[in-house]
Design a protein around this motif. Structure first.
Motif, PDB file in Angstrom:
ATOM      1  N   THR A   1      27.992  29.277  19.141  1.00  0.00           N
ATOM      2  CA  THR A   1      27.091  28.822  18.073  1.00  0.00           C
ATOM      3  C   THR A   1      27.584  29.385  16.741  1.00  0.00           C
ATOM      4  O   THR A   1      28.396  30.325  16.707  1.00  0.00           O
ATOM      5  CB  THR A   1      25.645  29.298  18.293  1.00  0.00           C
ATOM      6  OG1 THR A   1      25.604  30.731  18.130  1.00  0.00           O
ATOM      7  CG2 THR A   1      25.147  28.942  19.690  1.00  0.00           C
ATOM      8  N   TRP A   2      27.049  28.853  15.651  1.00  0.00           N
ATOM      9  CA  TRP A   2      27.457  29.360  14.340  1.00  0.00           C
ATOM     10  C   TRP A   2      26.946  30.771  14.101  1.00  0.00           C
ATOM     11  O   TRP A   2      27.564  31.539  13.361  1.00  0.00           O
ATOM     12  CB  TRP A   2      27.024  28.398  13.234  1.00  0.00           C
ATOM     13  CG  TRP A   2      28.100  27.393  12.961  1.00  0.00           C
ATOM     14  CD1 TRP A   2      28.181  26.109  13.422  1.00  0.00           C
ATOM     15  CD2 TRP A   2      29.299  27.620  12.210  1.00  0.00           C
ATOM     16  NE1 TRP A   2      29.354  25.527  13.006  1.00  0.00           N
ATOM     17  CE2 TRP A   2      30.052  26.417  12.256  1.00  0.00           C
ATOM     18  CE3 TRP A   2      29.805  28.700  11.499  1.00  0.00           C
ATOM     19  CZ2 TRP A   2      31.294  26.286  11.614  1.00  0.00           C
ATOM     20  CZ3 TRP A   2      31.043  28.570  10.860  1.00  0.00           C
ATOM     21  CH2 TRP A   2      31.774  27.381  10.925  1.00  0.00           C
ATOM     22  N   ASP A   3      25.836  31.159  14.728  1.00  0.00           N
ATOM     23  CA  ASP A   3      25.412  32.558  14.623  1.00  0.00           C
ATOM     24  C   ASP A   3      26.444  33.461  15.297  1.00  0.00           C
ATOM     25  O   ASP A   3      26.730  34.568  14.808  1.00  0.00           O
ATOM     26  CB  ASP A   3      24.025  32.745  15.263  1.00  0.00           C
ATOM     27  CG  ASP A   3      22.916  32.211  14.367  1.00  0.00           C
ATOM     28  OD1 ASP A   3      23.157  32.033  13.155  1.00  0.00           O
ATOM     29  OD2 ASP A   3      21.809  31.958  14.886  1.00  0.00           O
ATOM     30  N   ASP A   4      27.002  32.999  16.422  1.00  0.00           N
ATOM     31  CA  ASP A   4      28.081  33.755  17.068  1.00  0.00           C
ATOM     32  C   ASP A   4      29.294  33.872  16.136  1.00  0.00           C
ATOM     33  O   ASP A   4      29.939  34.914  16.066  1.00  0.00           O
ATOM     34  CB  ASP A   4      28.532  33.062  18.363  1.00  0.00           C
ATOM     35  CG  ASP A   4      27.465  33.068  19.455  1.00  0.00           C
ATOM     36  OD1 ASP A   4      26.526  33.893  19.366  1.00  0.00           O
ATOM     37  OD2 ASP A   4      27.591  32.246  20.383  1.00  0.00           O
ATOM     38  N   VAL A   5      29.588  32.765  15.459  1.00  0.00           N
ATOM     39  CA  VAL A   5      30.741  32.765  14.544  1.00  0.00           C
ATOM     40  C   VAL A   5      30.536  33.799  13.440  1.00  0.00           C
ATOM     41  O   VAL A   5      31.432  34.592  13.122  1.00  0.00           O
ATOM     42  CB  VAL A   5      30.952  31.362  13.943  1.00  0.00           C
ATOM     43  CG1 VAL A   5      32.017  31.398  12.853  1.00  0.00           C
ATOM     44  CG2 VAL A   5      31.349  30.364  15.025  1.00  0.00           C
ATOM     45  N   LEU A   6      29.337  33.778  12.847  1.00  0.00           N
ATOM     46  CA  LEU A   6      29.063  34.712  11.748  1.00  0.00           C
ATOM     47  C   LEU A   6      29.061  36.159  12.245  1.00  0.00           C
ATOM     48  O   LEU A   6      29.531  37.073  11.538  1.00  0.00           O
ATOM     49  CB  LEU A   6      27.735  34.352  11.095  1.00  0.00           C
ATOM     50  CG  LEU A   6      27.740  33.001  10.357  1.00  0.00           C
ATOM     51  CD1 LEU A   6      26.324  32.601   9.949  1.00  0.00           C
ATOM     52  CD2 LEU A   6      28.650  33.058   9.125  1.00  0.00           C
ATOM     53  N   ALA A   7      28.555  36.381  13.446  1.00  0.00           N
ATOM     54  CA  ALA A   7      28.581  37.742  14.004  1.00  0.00           C
ATOM     55  C   ALA A   7      30.022  38.192  14.232  1.00  0.00           C
ATOM     56  O   ALA A   7      30.373  39.360  13.970  1.00  0.00           O
ATOM     57  CB  ALA A   7      27.799  37.775  15.325  1.00  0.00           C
ATOM     58  N   LEU A   8      30.850  37.267  14.669  1.00  0.00           N
ATOM     59  CA  LEU A   8      32.263  37.589  14.853  1.00  0.00           C
ATOM     60  C   LEU A   8      32.918  37.894  13.514  1.00  0.00           C
ATOM     61  O   LEU A   8      33.789  38.783  13.418  1.00  0.00           O
ATOM     62  CB  LEU A   8      32.973  36.416  15.539  1.00  0.00           C
ATOM     63  CG  LEU A   8      34.467  36.592  15.832  1.00  0.00           C
ATOM     64  CD1 LEU A   8      34.722  37.778  16.759  1.00  0.00           C
ATOM     65  CD2 LEU A   8      35.038  35.301  16.450  1.00  0.00           C
ATOM     66  N   GLY A   9      32.484  37.180  12.476  1.00  0.00           N
ATOM     67  CA  GLY A   9      33.019  37.454  11.144  1.00  0.00           C
ATOM     68  C   GLY A   9      32.735  38.882  10.710  1.00  0.00           C
ATOM     69  O   GLY A   9      33.598  39.560  10.121  1.00  0.00           O
ATOM     70  N   ALA A  10      31.533  39.350  11.001  1.00  0.00           N
ATOM     71  CA  ALA A  10      31.183  40.734  10.650  1.00  0.00           C
ATOM     72  C   ALA A  10      32.024  41.723  11.448  1.00  0.00           C
ATOM     73  O   ALA A  10      32.494  42.743  10.914  1.00  0.00           O
ATOM     74  CB  ALA A  10      29.694  40.959  10.911  1.00  0.00           C
ATOM     75  N   GLN A  11      32.229  41.429  12.711  1.00  0.00           N
ATOM     76  CA  GLN A  11      33.048  42.314  13.551  1.00  0.00           C
ATOM     77  C   GLN A  11      34.497  42.326  13.080  1.00  0.00           C
ATOM     78  O   GLN A  11      35.148  43.382  13.045  1.00  0.00           O
ATOM     79  CB  GLN A  11      32.974  41.857  15.006  1.00  0.00           C
ATOM     80  CG  GLN A  11      31.606  42.016  15.632  1.00  0.00           C
ATOM     81  CD  GLN A  11      31.540  41.386  17.022  1.00  0.00           C
ATOM     82  OE1 GLN A  11      32.011  40.271  17.243  1.00  0.00           O
ATOM     83  NE2 GLN A  11      30.948  42.098  17.960  1.00  0.00           N
TER      84      GLN A  11
END
Length: 468
Positions: free
Chosen positions: A197-207
């Motif tokens: 999901t895009w929330d997963d994408v954004l969380a990965l961006g933070a990581q």
């Protein structure tokens, strides 16, 4: 590669064609001296199963091939077979990345090449030249060099996107899997998982940021890869309704709530600084090397040509792997395993070519099991010909991941091609370079994309391809 009839079950390949004209603005550039009158001036030969198009002895063939992710050598590779079959006939392959700039004048002048790979950011919109192209149906009914009818050797559904106004005017040679690509070794080392999901994408961006890396990078000629990603996400989230609205250039297509939700997530990623700066001024393969060699970014949206395109600039043990584009939410209309798959690298035979038979024959050789297997092994991608990829995928993690994606998706694959039909790619690159640079917000992106649709829809001379 699995030969299961995945594409017989594809849900979203209901492309219905309508209309008979070509766009005035576009055709004015490409039509000119062109006509439907055959212009063969090459020697002709006797028609038989082994020479189904009547190629004459020694007849030369000129092919202009897009020099992109797959290069041009896969076409040159059949030159020896062509010469053997046709008494020394020479196949000449000219590479090009400026297809429209170089080929439109030749269509106007009535001297196009015998075979054209109309691909890349500068491809000619199919609607522009469709009336000046040969019907390739006889090619699919011919026997390949192994003696099999070509149509029987292809994955189901792979010819669908080549029809225009009831004729098969384009043959897409490569089975293309679209999605997000990443380094499995890098992900494993950091404990990261492919996002769904895009929330997963954004969380990965933070990581990634914590690890000193960016989420995405891009290059100026390929900024519209992010349009493809956005549309894939929107279709997964909203389903058939979204695909149909976009495909039919609807008046409010880009304002659809699902599309806007995707744009909002992407804008959030831009504002968070998750995109490697400078993409709008970076040549696209250099940008891709920032991902494959420098590993400055952790995700890249592309088609399955990416492994071959970057194989000389990919870090050792990168373990390139693909995954489906993310949906907006876990409650999307389509399952997480669904993804965008289609046939790519569109080949056409111009009706005004000097040696149309030679152009068709070149495609016949490329579609032989030998020609298609050689392509799969050399390019680590499958053509539309079945049974050319072994279970070990020639040792390619990227190709193996494509097989896994196909098996997991089952019938849940989809496609769209409004960019190819109406030739929007160059215009889209301008908009997306601005958006990814943070110079244009989602509202500006939406209005720019909608204006393209509105202008095209309002032009009565443009053939509209009805999508259902």
């Amino acid at each position: 590669m699995s030969e299961s009839p995945l594409f017989q079950r594809r849900r979203f390949l209901g492309l219905v064609l309508a209309g008979t004209l070509v766009p005035v603005g576009l055709s004015a550039c490409a039509a000119g001296g062109g006509s439907d009158t055959p212009a063969d001036s090459a020697p002709t030969g006797e028609v038989s199963d082994t020479n189904p198009f009547g190629v004459g002895e020694g007849a030369a063939v000129e092919a202009v091939i897009f020099d992109g992710g797959y290069g041009t050598d896969y076409v040159s590779a059949v030159a020896a077979a062509y010469a053997d079959l046709h008494k020394g006939g020479k196949l000449t392959v000219a590479p090009s990345t400026q297809i429209s700039q170089q080929m439109q004048p030749r269509f106007v002048g009535g001297n196009p090449p015998d075979l054209l790979d109309n691909s890349g950011a500068n491809a000619i919109g199919l609607a522009t030249i469709a009336k000046q192209l040969e019907d390739l149906a006889p090619l699919t009914k011919a026997k390949n060099t192994e003696g099999d009818v070509i149509a029987d050797t292809l994955y189901p559904g792979m010819l669908d996107d080549g029809y225009y106004d009831g004729r098969l005017v384009q043959l897409n040679y490569v089975l293309t899997v679209y999605g997000l690509w990443y380094s499995k070794s890098l992900f494993d080392a950091n404990g990261w998982k492919a996002p769904t999901t895009w929330d997963d994408v954004l969380a990965l961006g933070a990581q990634a940021k914590t690890a000193g890396k960016y989420l995405f990078c891009w290059g100026k000629e390929a900024a519209s890869y992010y349009l493809t990603l956005a549309v894939e996400s929107a279709i997964k989230e909203g389903g058939d309704e979204v695909r149909v609205k976009l495909g039919n250039l609807d008046a409010d297509a880009w304002s659809h709530p699902v599309v806007q939700a995707v744009f909002a997530k992407m804008e959030q990623a831009v504002q968070a600084g998750y995109f490697l700066p400078g993409g709008a001024g970076t040549q696209f393969t250099a940008a891709q090397a920032q991902w494959t060699q420098g590993q400055q970014a952790v995700l890249y949206p592309s088609g399955s040509w990416i492994e071959n395109e970057m194989k000389s600039q990919t870090a050792a043990d990168f373990q390139m792997t693909g995954c489906p584009a993310p949906a907006v939410s876990s409650g999307a209309a389509m399952p997480a395993e669904s993804f965008h798959a289609s046939a790519g690298e569109p080949f056409v035979v111009p009706s005004q070519a000097k040696n149309k038979a030679g152009g068709m024959e070149t495609l016949r050789l490329m579609l032989s099991k030998e020609g298609a297997t050689n392509f799969a092994k050399a390019k680590l991608s499958s053509t539309i010909v079945k049974g050319t990829v072994p279970a070990d995928a020639f040792g390619s993690t990227a190709l193996a991941s494509q097989i896994a994606m196909l098996d997991a998706a089952g019938e849940n694959t989809f496609t769209f091609n409004f960019n190819d039909i109406y030739g929007f790619t160059s215009q889209n690159n301008v908009l997306w370079n601005s958006f990814l640079s943070g110079e244009l917000d989602a509202a500006g992106l939406t209005s720019g994309l909608q204006k393209q649709f509105d202008d095209t829809r309002a032009d009565d001379s443009v053939v509209k391809v009805k999508v259902s």
